[in-house]
Each structure stands twice: as structure tokens, then as C-alpha cells.
Write a protein that holds these residues in place. Structure first.
Motif, PDB file in Angstrom:
ATOM      1  N   LEU A   6       0.717  -1.066  -0.004  1.00  0.00           N
ATOM      2  CA  LEU A   6       0.165   0.053   0.042  1.00  0.00           C
ATOM      3  C   LEU A   6       0.885   1.247  -0.111  1.00  0.00           C
ATOM      4  CD1 LEU A   6      -2.857  -0.844   2.560  1.00  0.00           C
ATOM      5  CD2 LEU A   6      -3.050  -0.889   0.177  1.00  0.00           C
ATOM      6  N   PRO A   7       1.157   1.885  -1.316  1.00  0.00           N
ATOM      7  CA  PRO A   7       1.769   3.164  -1.246  1.00  0.00           C
ATOM      8  C   PRO A   7       0.801   4.398  -0.272  1.00  0.00           C
ATOM      9  CG  PRO A   7       1.524   2.328  -3.358  1.00  0.00           C
ATOM     10  CD  PRO A   7       0.503   1.312  -2.348  1.00  0.00           C
ATOM     11  N   LEU A   8       1.690   4.816   0.639  1.00  0.00           N
ATOM     12  CA  LEU A   8       0.711   5.686   1.565  1.00  0.00           C
ATOM     13  C   LEU A   8       1.991   6.933   1.748  1.00  0.00           C
ATOM     14  CD1 LEU A   8      -0.005   3.290   4.339  1.00  0.00           C
ATOM     15  CD2 LEU A   8      -1.603   4.347   2.490  1.00  0.00           C
ATOM     16  N   GLN A  12       4.508   8.286  -1.286  1.00  0.00           N
ATOM     17  CA  GLN A  12       3.838   7.159  -1.733  1.00  0.00           C
ATOM     18  C   GLN A  12       4.985   5.987  -1.018  1.00  0.00           C
ATOM     19  OE1 GLN A  12       0.482   6.844  -3.390  1.00  0.00           O
ATOM     20  NE2 GLN A  12       0.798   8.010  -1.565  1.00  0.00           N
ATOM     21  N   THR A  13       5.400   6.225  -0.286  1.00  0.00           N
ATOM     22  CA  THR A  13       6.253   5.247   0.441  1.00  0.00           C
ATOM     23  C   THR A  13       5.234   3.836   0.773  1.00  0.00           C
ATOM     24  OG1 THR A  13       7.464   6.644   1.596  1.00  0.00           O
ATOM     25  CG2 THR A  13       7.586   4.386   2.528  1.00  0.00           C
ATOM     26  N   GLY A  31       3.884   4.443   6.229  1.00  0.00           N
ATOM     27  CA  GLY A  31       4.245   5.903   6.139  1.00  0.00           C
ATOM     28  C   GLY A  31       3.344   7.159   6.413  1.00  0.00           C
ATOM     29  N   GLY A  32       2.105   7.180   6.325  1.00  0.00           N
ATOM     30  CA  GLY A  32       1.361   8.150   6.311  1.00  0.00           C
ATOM     31  C   GLY A  32      -0.204   7.526   6.007  1.00  0.00           C
ATOM     32  N   ASP A  33      -1.129   8.588   5.919  1.00  0.00           N
ATOM     33  CA  ASP A  33      -2.267   8.193   5.459  1.00  0.00           C
ATOM     34  C   ASP A  33      -2.857   7.444   6.408  1.00  0.00           C
ATOM     35  OD1 ASP A  33      -2.169  10.024   3.279  1.00  0.00           O
ATOM     36  OD2 ASP A  33      -1.538   8.444   1.668  1.00  0.00           O
ATOM     37  N   HIS A 192      10.012   1.808  -1.815  1.00  0.00           N
ATOM     38  CA  HIS A 192       9.415   2.700  -3.051  1.00  0.00           C
ATOM     39  C   HIS A 192       9.438   1.814  -4.294  1.00  0.00           C
ATOM     40  CE1 HIS A 192       9.711   6.225  -0.620  1.00  0.00           C
ATOM     41  NE2 HIS A 192      10.729   5.864  -0.260  1.00  0.00           N
ATOM     42  N   GLY A 193       8.430   2.097  -5.211  1.00  0.00           N
ATOM     43  CA  GLY A 193       8.231   1.473  -6.264  1.00  0.00           C
ATOM     44  C   GLY A 193       7.772   0.118  -6.260  1.00  0.00           C
TER      45      GLY A 193
END
Length: 211
Positions: A6-8, A12-13, A31-33, A192-193
Motif C-alpha cells: 500500500l503506497p502511503l 507514496q512510500t 508512512g502516512g495516510d 518505493h516502487g
């Protein structure tokens, strides 16, 4: 076991959730959200048992306290970065986000060197992989054939080493001595990625093949 990427957060980590058939889970680098992550966990009826941090840069820790408090679970972090969660200078949020400072309370579980972890039904080996940051670790799950590498190794790239505490040669040594020694089919869950595999990076990563 199944895992989800889940990129967050602000850049977008990749956060990862590794869960078993009972719905127990480990969370890596939230990482967030926080609201998005908590809603996802609720919708999937998944209950995390712990948060494991590959390192403590701001983009990997933004949702730590929200998830920790929602489920009353511990956070694991290497001793070399145990002060970074509380300090926006050390975790680099001041440098990258200006007035928006990212902080979290200290980790409950401090990792001292390489070791095996058993958390509920989850078993992994902690590999010290510094270079991107001094306390960077990778979490290797042998039975699942996956390693959560944080920002040490990416698909066709490696972590940046120009931040305080970074060391390019040390990072290359970490990758070659710890990650490249894993079975070739091991999935690399990057910070990442896209994900990759040890074999793919062994064959085609220009940073590793330049040696």
C-alpha cells in the motif's frame, strides 16, 4: 501467508501488510495516510500484531502512532535510530516538509543487532543493512520467500546515501553480503516502487553490476 503493498504518505512510500489466514498481521513502514490504512485493515478484517520499521525516515513513520494506538501494538526499530521517531531533524521531516513535522513516540521494541523474531505465528530474521541510514534493517521471511528491504534495495536501483548517516560503500556491502546471499527467487519488497527479486537485481541492477 499473503502480503499487500500500500503506497502511503507524502511521497507514496510502500507500506506492507503480511497476514495469515486467521487475519493476524504485521505492518511494515506505515508512512502516512493513517485513515486510509486503518480503514483498509477494518474492511479486510485484519488485526495487526506489531509494526516493524526498516528505518525511521519521516516517510516511513507517518502513521505509526495512529496504528499503534488503534490496536495497542508495539513498534520495532533498530537501536541506531531509536531517537529518530521523536526528532524531526533526525527523521528528516524538517528538511523535506518544512513546517510539517513528522514525529512518533519511541519504539517499544529496540532491535540490537541481527536476530530472529517470533511475533505470534510470524517468524523472520532481522538483517542489518545500513548504508541508506545507520539503523536500516531488512526483515527476511524464509518460509514466505520475501524480504522487506526498506530503502536499501530497489528494482534496478539502490537507496540514496546523501542524507546524514548515509554511506554509499556501506550500503553496497550490506546489499552484497546480506541481500544477495538470499535465495535467488526471494521477493524483494522495496520501500518505493515495484517489488523485484534477488535474481532480477543480481542480473540487471546497474549499481550492483558496476563492481
Amino acid at each position: 501467508m499473503t502480503w499487500t503493498q500500500l503506497p502511503l504518505g507524502p511521497i507514496q512510500t510502500n507500506a506492507y501488510i503480511l497476514n495469515n489466514s486467521k487475519g493476524d498481521a504485521l505492518i511494515f513502514d506505515p508512512g502516512g495516510d493513517a485513515d486510509t490504512l486503518l480503514q483498509w485493515l477494518q474492511d479486510k478484517q485484519i488485526t495487526p500484531l506489531a509494526i516493524l520499521l526498516t528505518h525511521a525516515h519521516f516517510d516511513h513513520i507517518g502513521a505509526v502512532d495512529a496504528v499503534r494506538d488503534a490496536y495497542s501494538i508495539p513498534v520495532y526499530l533498530h537501536k541506531n535510530e531509536e531517537n529518530w521517531l521523536e526528532d524531526p531533524e533526525l527523521n528528516r521531516s524538517t528538511a523535506f516538509l518544512g513546517r510539517t513535522k513528522v514525529t512518533a513516540r519511541p519504539a517499544e521494541k529496540i532491535l540490537h543487532g541481527e536476530q530472529s523474531l517470533q511475533i505470534g505465528s510470524f517468524s523472520c530474521n532481522v538483517l542489518e543493512t545500513p548504508g541508506h541510514s545507520p539503523g536500516s534493517v531488512s526483515f527476511y521471511f524464509e518460509n514466505e520467500g520475501i524480504v522487506f528491504s526498506g530503502d536499501a534495495l530497489f528494482a534496478s536501483s539502490i537507496g540514496r546515501t546523501d542524507l546524514p548517516g548515509g554511506n554509499h560503500q556501506q550500503l553496497l556491502e550490506s546489499i552484497h553480503s546480506k541481500l544477495m546471499d538470499l535465495p535467488e527467487e526471494t521477493i524483494v519488497a522495496c520501500g518505493h516502487g515495484p517489488t523485484t527479486t534477488i535474481l532480477r537485481e543480481m542480473d540487471s541492477n546497474p549499481f550492483l553490476n558496476a563492481l
